[in-house]
Write a protein that holds these residues in place. Structure first.
Motif, PDB file in Angstrom:
ATOM      1  N   GLY A 236       0.789  -1.225   0.000  1.00 44.71           N
ATOM      2  CA  GLY A 236       0.000   0.000   0.000  1.00 44.71           C
ATOM      3  C   GLY A 236       0.820   1.273   0.000  1.00 44.71           C
ATOM      4  N   ALA A 237       2.126   1.140   0.147  1.00 43.77           N
ATOM      5  CA  ALA A 237       2.974   2.335   0.210  1.00 43.77           C
ATOM      6  C   ALA A 237       4.247   2.111  -0.602  1.00 43.77           C
ATOM      7  N   PRO A 238       4.141   2.158  -1.909  1.00 43.28           N
ATOM      8  CA  PRO A 238       5.304   1.883  -2.767  1.00 43.28           C
ATOM      9  C   PRO A 238       6.417   2.921  -2.638  1.00 43.28           C
ATOM     10  N   PHE A 239       6.137   4.037  -1.995  1.00 43.29           N
ATOM     11  CA  PHE A 239       7.131   5.085  -1.840  1.00 43.29           C
ATOM     12  C   PHE A 239       8.158   4.778  -0.750  1.00 43.29           C
ATOM     13  N   LEU A 240       7.940   3.705   0.017  1.00 37.91           N
ATOM     14  CA  LEU A 240       8.875   3.368   1.090  1.00 37.91           C
ATOM     15  C   LEU A 240      10.240   2.994   0.524  1.00 37.91           C
ATOM     16  N   ASP A 241      11.261   3.410   1.215  1.00 40.73           N
ATOM     17  CA  ASP A 241      12.634   3.091   0.833  1.00 40.73           C
ATOM     18  C   ASP A 241      12.892   1.597   1.072  1.00 40.73           C
ATOM     19  N   ARG A 242      13.496   0.932   0.120  1.00 39.74           N
ATOM     20  CA  ARG A 242      13.724  -0.520   0.209  1.00 39.74           C
ATOM     21  C   ARG A 242      14.615  -0.871   1.399  1.00 39.74           C
ATOM     22  N   ARG A 243      15.565   0.000   1.735  1.00 37.66           N
ATOM     23  CA  ARG A 243      16.435  -0.266   2.893  1.00 37.66           C
ATOM     24  C   ARG A 243      15.638  -0.267   4.186  1.00 37.66           C
ATOM     25  N   GLU A 244      14.678   0.632   4.294  1.00 39.94           N
ATOM     26  CA  GLU A 244      13.819   0.668   5.481  1.00 39.94           C
ATOM     27  C   GLU A 244      12.958  -0.581   5.566  1.00 39.94           C
ATOM     28  N   VAL A 245      12.433  -1.009   4.426  1.00 41.74           N
ATOM     29  CA  VAL A 245      11.609  -2.219   4.386  1.00 41.74           C
ATOM     30  C   VAL A 245      12.446  -3.435   4.785  1.00 41.74           C
ATOM     31  N   ASP A 246      13.657  -3.529   4.245  1.00 38.77           N
ATOM     32  CA  ASP A 246      14.535  -4.648   4.590  1.00 38.77           C
ATOM     33  C   ASP A 246      14.866  -4.649   6.083  1.00 38.77           C
ATOM     34  N   ALA A 247      15.053  -3.465   6.651  1.00 38.09           N
ATOM     35  CA  ALA A 247      15.332  -3.367   8.085  1.00 38.09           C
ATOM     36  C   ALA A 247      14.140  -3.877   8.902  1.00 38.09           C
ATOM     37  N   LEU A 248      12.949  -3.581   8.439  1.00 39.93           N
ATOM     38  CA  LEU A 248      11.759  -4.065   9.142  1.00 39.93           C
ATOM     39  C   LEU A 248      11.625  -5.587   9.043  1.00 39.93           C
ATOM     40  N   TYR A 249      11.939  -6.141   7.887  1.00 39.99           N
ATOM     41  CA  TYR A 249      11.905  -7.601   7.752  1.00 39.99           C
ATOM     42  C   TYR A 249      12.936  -8.263   8.668  1.00 39.99           C
ATOM     43  N   ARG A 250      14.060  -7.593   8.876  1.00 44.38           N
ATOM     44  CA  ARG A 250      15.088  -8.149   9.768  1.00 44.38           C
ATOM     45  C   ARG A 250      14.605  -8.199  11.212  1.00 44.38           C
ATOM     46  N   VAL A 251      13.686  -7.324  11.582  1.00 45.61           N
ATOM     47  CA  VAL A 251      13.124  -7.368  12.938  1.00 45.61           C
ATOM     48  C   VAL A 251      12.441  -8.716  13.173  1.00 45.61           C
ATOM     49  N   ALA A 252      11.624  -9.131  12.227  1.00 48.40           N
ATOM     50  CA  ALA A 252      10.954 -10.433  12.358  1.00 48.40           C
ATOM     51  C   ALA A 252      11.972 -11.569  12.351  1.00 48.40           C
ATOM     52  N   ASP A 253      13.000 -11.456  11.529  1.00 54.09           N
ATOM     53  CA  ASP A 253      14.040 -12.484  11.490  1.00 54.09           C
ATOM     54  C   ASP A 253      14.782 -12.572  12.820  1.00 54.09           C
ATOM     55  N   LYS A 254      15.042 -11.425  13.434  1.00 48.89           N
ATOM     56  CA  LYS A 254      15.713 -11.425  14.741  1.00 48.89           C
ATOM     57  C   LYS A 254      14.836 -12.060  15.808  1.00 48.89           C
ATOM     58  N   LEU A 255      13.565 -11.808  15.735  1.00 47.59           N
ATOM     59  CA  LEU A 255      12.641 -12.435  16.681  1.00 47.59           C
ATOM     60  C   LEU A 255      12.675 -13.953  16.517  1.00 47.59           C
ATOM     61  N   ARG A 256      12.655 -14.400  15.298  1.00 46.32           N
ATOM     62  CA  ARG A 256      12.724 -15.839  15.042  1.00 46.32           C
ATOM     63  C   ARG A 256      14.052 -16.421  15.524  1.00 46.32           C
ATOM     64  N   SER A 257      15.150 -15.746  15.234  1.00 49.27           N
ATOM     65  CA  SER A 257      16.450 -16.287  15.612  1.00 49.27           C
ATOM     66  C   SER A 257      16.649 -16.257  17.121  1.00 49.27           C
ATOM     67  N   ALA A 258      16.058 -15.303  17.813  1.00 49.53           N
ATOM     68  CA  ALA A 258      16.177 -15.244  19.267  1.00 49.53           C
ATOM     69  C   ALA A 258      15.540 -16.461  19.923  1.00 49.53           C
ATOM     70  N   TYR A 259      14.551 -17.035  19.290  1.00 52.93           N
ATOM     71  CA  TYR A 259      13.863 -18.209  19.841  1.00 52.93           C
ATOM     72  C   TYR A 259      14.182 -19.479  19.067  1.00 52.93           C
ATOM     73  N   GLY A 260      15.198 -19.418  18.204  1.00 52.41           N
ATOM     74  CA  GLY A 260      15.601 -20.609  17.474  1.00 52.41           C
ATOM     75  C   GLY A 260      14.566 -21.100  16.486  1.00 52.41           C
ATOM     76  N   LEU A 261      13.837 -20.183  15.880  1.00 54.50           N
ATOM     77  CA  LEU A 261      12.780 -20.548  14.944  1.00 54.50           C
ATOM     78  C   LEU A 261      13.283 -20.449  13.514  1.00 54.50           C
ATOM     79  N   ARG A 262      12.768 -21.293  12.675  1.00 50.37           N
ATOM     80  CA  ARG A 262      13.083 -21.237  11.250  1.00 50.37           C
ATOM     81  C   ARG A 262      11.933 -20.616  10.511  1.00 50.37           C
ATOM     82  N   GLN A 263      12.262 -19.865   9.474  1.00 44.23           N
ATOM     83  CA  GLN A 263      11.218 -19.318   8.605  1.00 44.23           C
ATOM     84  C   GLN A 263      11.030 -20.272   7.444  1.00 44.23           C
ATOM     85  N   ASP A 264       9.803 -20.807   7.291  1.00 44.80           N
ATOM     86  CA  ASP A 264       9.523 -21.759   6.216  1.00 44.80           C
ATOM     87  C   ASP A 264       9.085 -21.062   4.970  1.00 44.80           C
TER      88      ASP A 264
END
Length: 112
Positions: free
Chosen positions: A84-112
């Motif tokens: 819904g917001a194509p104007f977002l900077d890709r680096r900011e979006v990637d940083a937000l995706y890393r938040v979820a990845d860090k949450l998964r890695s903190a609990y030893g979870l794999r992303q399927d």
């Protein structure tokens, strides 16, 4: 020790009595009602107690499941945001995706 029971079995429902809640918690982790009640009231404690170890393991599993669910919700919301917001900077979006990845890695979870 009460917080350990809540972390493992979840909070009491409005329809629960303390006894029914402790019975459900005991069944969930595989201990007797008496052991669950003793853990709840602090009559038994410590890492050498089998009932306490079972409640700790159940609490850790519940935390993992909660973290996985939260990370999945975050990914879903982020996908909607990006769509819904194509104007977002890709680096900011990637940083937000890393938040979820860090949450998964903190609990030893794999992303399927």
């Amino acid at each position: 020790m009460r917080s350990l029971i809540v972390a493992a079995a979840g909070p009491r429902l409005d329809s629960d009595t303390r006894e029914t809640w402790l019975r459900r918690a005991a069944d969930l982790v595989g201990v007797s009602f008496r052991q669950a009640r003793a853990v709840y009231y602090g009559e038994i404690s410590g890492p050498n107690c089998e009932a306490v170890r079972k409640f700790e393991a159940a609490a850790e599993q519940r935390a993992r499941e909660g973290a996985a669910h939260l990370a999945d919700q975050f990914d879903s919301l982020l996908a909607q945001l990006v769509e819904g917001a194509p104007f977002l900077d890709r680096r900011e979006v990637d940083a937000l995706y890393r938040v979820a990845d860090k949450l998964r890695s903190a609990y030893g979870l794999r992303q399927d």
